[in-house]
Design a protein around this motif. Structure first.
Motif, short mmCIF file in Angstrom:
data_model
loop_
_atom_site.label_atom_id
_atom_site.label_comp_id
_atom_site.label_asym_id
_atom_site.label_seq_id
_atom_site.Cartn_x
_atom_site.Cartn_y
_atom_site.Cartn_z
N MET A 264 -1.00 39.92 -54.44
CA MET A 264 0.02 40.88 -54.91
C MET A 264 0.78 40.34 -56.14
SD MET A 264 1.11 43.89 -54.25
CE MET A 264 2.45 44.94 -54.71
N ALA A 265 1.06 39.00 -56.11
CA ALA A 265 1.81 38.39 -57.22
C ALA A 265 1.05 38.57 -58.54
CB ALA A 265 2.04 36.92 -56.94
N LYS A 266 -0.28 38.43 -58.47
CA LYS A 266 -1.08 38.54 -59.69
C LYS A 266 -1.06 39.97 -60.23
CE LYS A 266 -5.44 37.29 -61.73
NZ LYS A 266 -6.86 37.01 -61.53
N LYS B 120 7.44 31.09 -54.41
CA LYS B 120 6.14 30.52 -54.08
C LYS B 120 6.28 29.03 -53.80
CE LYS B 120 2.59 33.26 -56.36
NZ LYS B 120 1.73 33.28 -57.55
N LYS B 121 5.32 28.50 -53.06
CA LYS B 121 5.44 27.08 -52.65
C LYS B 121 4.87 26.11 -53.71
CE LYS B 121 6.89 26.65 -48.18
NZ LYS B 121 6.80 27.89 -47.46
N PHE B 122 3.90 26.60 -54.52
CA PHE B 122 3.23 25.64 -55.41
C PHE B 122 4.14 25.15 -56.53
CE2 PHE B 122 2.13 29.72 -57.43
CZ PHE B 122 2.47 29.45 -58.74
N LYS B 123 3.75 23.97 -57.04
CA LYS B 123 4.59 23.32 -58.05
C LYS B 123 4.44 24.05 -59.40
CE LYS B 123 5.64 18.68 -59.59
NZ LYS B 123 5.00 18.13 -60.74
N ILE B 124 5.57 24.27 -60.04
CA ILE B 124 5.53 24.95 -61.34
C ILE B 124 5.52 23.90 -62.45
CG2 ILE B 124 6.75 26.59 -62.82
CD1 ILE B 124 8.19 27.49 -60.15
N LYS B 125 4.66 24.12 -63.45
CA LYS B 125 4.63 23.18 -64.58
C LYS B 125 5.86 23.39 -65.44
CE LYS B 125 -0.31 22.53 -64.97
NZ LYS B 125 -1.53 23.03 -65.58
#
Lengths: 113, 263
Positions: B1-3, B74-79
């Protein structure tokens, strides 16, 4: 090197000509009461004794004021400040009276700037 | 959905950009109000292009806020680099919406411009930027330059640095156009107030209502300016893992306060 480029660029894009408004109005064209001069954003108040010229910008956030003849008041449509016809503050959030504009009268003409 | 949200947001931006390019042909910054009225009532399909530009831009902003909300949860690390460009992009969008509001050149637009000038003039450190946006001979001129050239360039660059691997897809572009057309069918654009109208109230852009109400309640303009800058600061800090939770809470508190002042 970057500074050598940024400074001239800043000076170029912010160049400002003289701020003189150089407004001239024949006295016979100024009616009794309040006249709004939109181009220069100012109000001229004339009665049988005197002429006062005020900036039409609210002293709070600079919005252009409206004059309401029925209440003889200037009102700010943005934040509701109010001023009487002599430019005195009646209600905030503005904290001071309207700015007076210096003028001179010569050869039956009013000059500003 | 985010995409999907990201792709629809991108689609809305493309529609806004293209419709803006069309409007450029009929817009004259030396007579902004008159040219907007010409676009609205005289030029063929002018009203349609103006409404497409307006509603795609508004929908773009709202979807962008939704996109930000989804991404920060979101859980993933953001650059870091990608995130900084995102925040710069978000700031550019707000600046674009505001400058677009001023460009319509009606009474509300002029008053909004005057308030912006005062806010900048009264705030230390940024008051040097005032001559960059204020032109004494033609009110909207510098807003026009920024709105049509510099801000879109910076925004497009930020978007490229932010997304890189995502390319717009036709189906999402069509969906975005659909959203725009539905919006312009359901909603009306805010009315243009003639420049000589004598009115008790003028309205600012909806996203600045909170700031306007704070100013009306007598808050110091410097405080209001700093308050408006806070969400961007909180968003910048979110990419740091150790500050993420705190920044999100601060952002939520900021939002509650701002909504309170807006209504």
């Amino acid at each position: 090197m970057a500074g050598g480029f940024i400074y001239p660029t800043y000076k170029f894009v912010t160049f400002k000509e003289s701020n003189n408004q150089n407004l001239s109005i024949p006295l016979k064209d100024i009616k009794e009461g309040i006249t709004f001069v939109r181009k220069s954003a100012l109000f001229i108040y004339k009665n049988d004794k005197k002429i006062d010229v005020y900036s039409a910008h609210c002293t709070h956030m600079g919005c252009i004021l409206n004059y309401f003849e029925d209440k003889e008041e200037f009102k700010c449509p943005c934040h509701k400040s109010r001023f009487d016809k002599n430019g005195n503050l009646l209600r905030g959030p503005a904290k001071r009276d309207l700015d007076r504009i210096i003028y001179k009268i010569k050869n039956k003409t009013l000059y500003i700037g | 959905m985010a995409k999907q949200i990201s792709l629809i947001t991108l689609g809305l931006f493309i529609i806004s950009l293209l419709s803006g390019l069309v409007l450029l042909f009929a817009y004259h910054p030396d007579s902004p109000y008159d040219s907007i009225q010409k676009i609205e009532y005289l030029i063929s399909y002018g009203k349609l292009f103006r409404e497409i530009h307006y509603f795609s831009s508004e929908a773009f902003f709202m979807l962008l806020l939704l996109h930000v909300t989804v991404e920060i949860n979101k859980k993933f690390k953001i650059k870091a680099a990608s995130w900084i460009y995102s925040v710069i992009g978000l700031f550019m969008v707000v600046a674009l919406l505001f400058s677009g509001f001023v460009l319509k050149g009606d009474l509300s637009a002029v008053q909004a411009g005057e308030v912006a000038f005062s806010l900048i003039k009264d705030t230390p450190f940024i008051n040097g930027a005032l001559p960059l946006i204020k032109d004494d001979t033609m009110f909207v001129w510098k807003f026009f330059i920024f709105h049509s050239i510099f801000l879109p360039i910076i925004l497009i660059y930020s978007i490229f640095r932010h997304i890189r691997y995502i390319t717009p897809k036709n189906e999402y572009l069509i969906f975005a156009l659909g959203i725009t057309l539905v919006c312009l069918t359901i909603f009306d654009m805010p009315e243009d107030l003639p420049i000589f109208a004598k009115t008790d109230t003028v309205t600012s852009p909806w996203f600045f209502l909170g700031a306007e109400n704070m100013l009306q309640k007598g808050f110091n303009p410097v405080f209001v300016n700093l308050f408006l800058a806070l969400p961007f600061l909180f968003l910048l800090l979110i990419y740091k893992k150790e500050a993420k939770k705190l920044s999100k809470i601060a952002l939520l508190i900021w939002l509650v306060i701002y909504v309170y002042f807006s209504i």
